[in-house]
Each structure stands twice: as C-alpha cells, then as structure tokens.
Design an enzyme around this catalytic site. Structure first.
Site, mmCIF file in Angstrom:
data_model
loop_
_atom_site.group_PDB
_atom_site.id
_atom_site.type_symbol
_atom_site.label_atom_id
_atom_site.label_comp_id
_atom_site.label_asym_id
_atom_site.label_seq_id
_atom_site.Cartn_x
_atom_site.Cartn_y
_atom_site.Cartn_z
ATOM 1 N N ASN B 154 0.897 -1.557 -0.283
ATOM 2 C CA ASN B 154 -0.044 -0.202 0.268
ATOM 3 C C ASN B 154 0.904 1.006 0.042
ATOM 4 O O ASN B 154 0.477 2.792 -0.856
ATOM 5 C CB ASN B 154 -0.544 0.183 1.355
ATOM 6 C CG ASN B 154 -0.593 -0.837 2.228
ATOM 7 O OD1 ASN B 154 0.528 -1.505 2.458
ATOM 8 N ND2 ASN B 154 -0.230 0.867 3.120
ATOM 9 N N GLN B 182 -5.001 -3.812 -2.485
ATOM 10 C CA GLN B 182 -3.740 -2.474 -3.301
ATOM 11 C C GLN B 182 -4.027 -3.167 -4.813
ATOM 12 O O GLN B 182 -4.182 -2.419 -6.038
ATOM 13 C CB GLN B 182 -2.430 -2.644 -3.071
ATOM 14 C CG GLN B 182 -2.639 -1.778 -1.714
ATOM 15 C CD GLN B 182 -3.508 -0.514 -2.087
ATOM 16 O OE1 GLN B 182 -3.213 0.589 -2.881
ATOM 17 N NE2 GLN B 182 -3.272 0.261 -0.924
ATOM 18 N N HIS B 204 -13.568 -0.605 -1.657
ATOM 19 C CA HIS B 204 -13.074 1.384 -1.871
ATOM 20 C C HIS B 204 -11.892 1.760 -2.564
ATOM 21 O O HIS B 204 -11.945 2.715 -2.255
ATOM 22 C CB HIS B 204 -13.977 1.630 -0.521
ATOM 23 C CG HIS B 204 -12.274 1.447 0.396
ATOM 24 N ND1 HIS B 204 -11.410 2.088 0.668
ATOM 25 C CD2 HIS B 204 -12.165 0.217 1.907
ATOM 26 C CE1 HIS B 204 -10.421 1.804 1.610
ATOM 27 N NE2 HIS B 204 -11.039 0.510 2.424
ATOM 28 N N THR B 243 -26.010 -9.837 8.975
ATOM 29 C CA THR B 243 -26.783 -9.664 7.821
ATOM 30 C C THR B 243 -25.939 -8.854 6.793
ATOM 31 O O THR B 243 -25.365 -8.031 7.165
ATOM 32 C CB THR B 243 -27.843 -8.843 8.453
ATOM 33 O OG1 THR B 243 -29.269 -9.256 9.347
ATOM 34 C CG2 THR B 243 -28.848 -8.354 7.327
ATOM 35 N N CYS B 329 5.573 12.871 11.371
ATOM 36 C CA CYS B 329 6.149 14.131 12.327
ATOM 37 C C CYS B 329 4.527 14.169 13.066
ATOM 38 O O CYS B 329 4.110 14.766 13.891
ATOM 39 C CB CYS B 329 6.170 15.061 11.875
ATOM 40 S SG CYS B 329 7.755 16.008 11.973
#
Lengths: 144, 405
Positions: B154, B182, B204, B243, B329
C-alpha cells in the site's frame, strides 16, 4: 490537521531565512535536532559586541510547517533583544503565539534549544582569543 | 485548468464510481429486503442481487461465487483468514510465515496469535520491498500452516512474486493467504493461476463503497476451512455471521464488474500518468529517489523521497494536493514508516517521502499541476534547509554527531 493562520503565515512567508558566516566572531550559531528525527534547525544571531544587543538573526530549518514557523518566529523575537533577554524566551511562549497543537510542542522546544545553542556558541567565542575563535568556528552546539 | 484540492491518495481510498452509486441506490429504498429472508419476494430479490455480486467479484479474481465470503472490509478479511485458519488447523501446527512490510491488519493479527503461542516468521524484504519464494522455502517447518504475503504494498506499490510463492506453498502443502487489496482491479490477479488459497479484498480501493470487503476461501484442492470469528445466524456458510449489507454488496459487485472490463485500458492510463508525474518531478529535481520496485509496482503508485526536505513540511506547501507521507511527524512516536525502514531507506529519507496515488479520476492537467507545484515547493524548502546548505558546502551529514531528541 488544523494549522493556525500564524503557522501558515510563517510557513508561507518565513522571516529571516538565510545564513551568516559562522566564523564571524559576532555570530552565534545553534544547530539542533537530527535528520533521522525529521527536524533540524539552524539558528544564528549577530550580536553587537559593544551593546550585547542581537542586531540580526537568521534561520534555516528542515522540518514540518510548525518547525519552520517556530524558528521563523524565534528570529523575529530575537532581533533587538539583549543576550540576557533572549535567554528568557520560553518554548511555551512560542506554543501560545503560534497555537501549536500538542503533537507539535516539540517544535517549540527545538526552537528554544536552538536559541540557547546560538547564545552559547556566541559566548564561547567571546571567552577565547579572537584568532583561536576563528579557527574553531566550525559548528556548533548540537543538542536537542 | 484544474480545481483544487486535487486527490492523489488513491492508495488510501478511491472515490466511489458514479455507476457504482447508481447501482446501489435502489437497494436502499424499494429493494430493501434481507437476503436471508427465504419466504418472501423482498428477501428473494436481495438474495439474487447478492449472488450476482458474488459472481462479479469472483470473476475478477478467477474464482467461483461460492468461494466469496463477505466481510466488513480487508482488515476483517485478514483477521478471519489468519485467525480462522490457525484455529482450524491447530492440530497440524502453529507456524505462520509472513513478511515485514505487510499491512498492520496482518502484522498485528500475527502478533496477537504469537501472544497466544503461535510461532511467526517475519521475513525481511530486499531493497525494492520484495520477498522471494526461496526465502519462504527456507522458513517453512513441519509446523507451518499458513504463508501470508501481500500481493502489492500500500505504501510503495511493490508487487510480490505471488505466483512463485503460490506454487511453492502448493508443493509444500501449506495454505497461502494474500492480502490483495491494492492489487485487485489494478493488476491481473487469478487465484487458480497463482495458487492462492485465501485472498482478502475490499471495495473502497477499487471505486466501490467503504464498509464492505470479502475473503476468497478456496473450495477445492484443497478445501480450506476456517474457524469463524463472528458467531450468529450462520450466514456466509457459517464462516461469518451477520446480516448482509445488500446495497454495499451490490456496489462492490458493480465495482468489480467495471474493473474487470476496464482494467487493461485503465491500468495503461494510470501507468502513463504516473510516469509523467514521476519523470516530471525526478528529472527536474536532483536527489530524489523512487521508493519501491522500479518496474514490479502498481501502475498508479509513485513513492518519492526528496532529500533535505521533510515530508510533512512539503505536504503543507502542497496543501491543495491530497497525498500521504512516510514522515511520522504527525504521530507521537516520531518514527517514520516501517515499510520504508524495512527496505533499508534511511530514516532521514523516510521522513522525506511522499506517496502519490493516481487513479481512475486523475487527469493529465492535475498531474502537470502537481508536478509544477511539487518542484517549486521542494526548491523553496531546500533553499530553507540547513541540510541542503551543508551538503552544498561539502559537509558529509553522516559525519555529524546529531543528538537524537
């Protein structure tokens, strides 16, 4: 992440970026942080030897926006201050002025360290013979 | 002209394709049935939609619809695959072989199992982020149950030699799981050809909705069995109760169907844009480094380190562009990306890295805008960088005694 307008202003229009000759006896250089930690600040002051007043200050910073803003602000504050006044600058004042979020407090700590290191470097130079001072001018207090 | 902000973080998530949204909408309203309702048309309609989506997803990876188990996403799929297999096959052994640059959903699952007595081998990767079948061969023991190696990374986009690893696992009789989140929809993945027994994917990352994932579980040669991690109504062949979210599943299926049809042309396009970006930046700026494999990498991914410039600082300068950085950071740990570290990229270069993820909706104008902006900002920040100045003066940064803070 929400950055304050003041951080963004210093990041986009940094004050006093640059360098003085580190060998100059009236210049104090502080170099703090480490590349592998993601922050390195170089802060320099130019002191009037007669009055002890910081007449100019410059910085260069490798780091996040808050680190750049902290060092830019520090140079602004240093100008016109005496060495003793400069020693009084605290990281908490930088945090407050820039509204640094908690994860960025270390940036202000680094800026305070850089101020202290620059002052120490300048004072060390005054304690030795001028010729010797020029010879050992290569930087610098590395702490942080 | 481009409108900002520009999204170049497609390895994090992708925009749901409008065609996917369109397909999902009726399943929120008039077609709202529970796919497990066996005795009325609302249920039948939902079930038919789920089964169609199952086939669409299976088709994309060369599987059969019966081998697809729906989950909430790839994190759950990875958990179910690894924990489910290790629990089911505990009589056979307790050893897992994985590698250092896996997603945390795999690494932390393995760490939990270790606390419960499992043995885990975390193989190192080479400088491009690849692990090799020979390393795995050497790591196998008579207690090895599972090998888990991601298909593509990724952060750095490196594609692993999955087919060679699958062949080895078959030969040695150990199960092979791959986190293919990926890779699927970006490069060809075929569970039969690659000898994959379990495969995690999520909607997604391929222009489907968030909240729905799947685990492919091989049904024959061998028939893979899993101890369920969520008990209940016995959905999904008893492997994952709950479900089914029918609208999300329909969207997932549609996204896979689009990916199957459009992948060849789309991957060529994203590759071309990525190379335009990479070359545009790297040819203009000295001392920039591509992290990951030069050729065996996802078509849309470029992970670049800009020496002497801190990644998060650069991100502020290009705030109209959504990207990710290996700089830590923002985290409390101050430690940069473990993936870049595993490659042997120095911490200072890891702090200087930016991940660009080009996707279906990225335009050439956006790429050109980002190229100019990044080049300008890196130049500006280098002019402000004490490290850059020291290197220009001939100072070796490695010889300076930095104080870690």
């Amino acid at each position: 992440m929400p950055y304050s307008d003041k951080i963004l202003d210093h990041y986009n229009n940094p004050r006093n970026v640059g360098s003085f000759d580190a060998k100059d006896a009236t210049v104090g250089t502080g170099l703090v942080g480490a590349p592998e930690c993601g922050d390195v600040m170089k802060l320099q002051i130019k002191v009037n030897p007669d009055t002890g007043v910081i007449e100019d200050a410059k910085f260069k910073t490798f780091g996040c926006g808050s680190a750049i803003a902290s060092s830019s602000l520090a140079t602004e504050w240093l100008k016109g201050k005496t060495i003793d006044e400069a020693k009084g600058i605290k990281n908490t004042q930088i945090v407050e002025e820039l509204a640094l979020p908690p994860v960025k407090v270390h940036c202000s700590v680094l800026a305070e360290d850089a101020i202290k290191a620059a002052i120490k470097n300048f004072q060390d130079k005054q304690d030795v013979e001028p010729t010797e001072s020029a010879a050992r001018a290569q930087p610098v207090g590395v702490g942080g | 002209m481009v409108t900002t902000p520009i999204y170049l973080d497609n390895n994090a998530t992708t925009r749901t394709d409008p065609r996917v949204v369109e397909a999902m909408l009726p399943y929120f309203t008039e077609k709202f049935g529970n796919a497990a309702s066996r005795n009325h048309p609302f249920g039948w309609e939902a079930e038919a939609a789920v089964e169609e989506a199952r086939d669409q997803i299976a088709d994309l990876i060369g599987a059969s619809g019966k081998e697809i188990i729906f989950t909430s996403g790839a994190t759950e799929s990875n958990n179910l695959a690894i924990k489910g297999v290790m629990a089911m096959y505990k009589k056979k052994g307790n050893h897992i072989v994985t590698q250092a640059t896996e997603h945390k959903a795999v690494l932390d699952t393995c760490k939990r199992l270790e606390r419960d007595g499992a043995q885990v081998t975390y193989l190192p990767v080479d400088k491009y982020g690849q692990v090799h079948a020979e390393q795995i061969r050497e790591a196998l023991t008579d207690k090895t149950v599972l090998v888990s190696i991601m298909a593509a990374n990724n952060e750095i986009g490196t594609i692993q030699p999955i087919k060679a690893i699958g062949k080895l696992c078959k030969e040695k009789g150990v199960l092979f799981h791959t986190d293919a989140v990926q890779a699927v929809g970006k490069v060809p993945v075929d569970v039969a050809d690659m000898g994959i027994d379990l495969l995690s994917l999520t909607a997604h990352k391929l222009y489907g909705p968030k909240g729905i994932g799947a685990l492919y579980v091989r049904k024959k040669d061998p028939r893979v069995r899993l101890e369920p991690q969520i008990d209940g109504g016995g959905h999904e062949r008893g492997m994952r109760s709950g479900t089914l979210p029918v609208p999300l599943i329909v969207g997932f299926g549609t996204a896979c169907e689009i990916a199957r049809r459009e992948m060849p042309a789309e991957s060529e396009r994203t590759f071309r844009l990525r190379e335009r970006l990479r070359k545009g930046i790297m040819e203009k700026l000295p001392e920039t480094y591509l992290n990951g494999h030069p050729t065996e990498r996802l078509p849309g991914n470029a992970n670049v380190s800009f020496a002497y410039v801190e990644g998060e600082g650069l991100m502020m300068g290009i705030k109209d562009v959504a990207v990710s950085s290996g700089s830590a950071c923002t985290s409390a740990s101050l430690e940069p990306s473990y993936v870049l570290r595993a490659l042997g990229v120095g911490d200072e270069l890891a702090h200087s890295s930016i991940r660009f993820g080009i996707g279906r909706f990225t335009t050439e104008a956006e790429v050109d805008f980002v190229t100019d902006l990044v080049t300008r900002e890196v130049d500006r920040l280098r002019a402000m960088s004490p490290l850059y100045e020291m290197v220009q003066q001939g100072i070796d940064l490695k010889k300076i005694e930095w104080a870690a803070h």
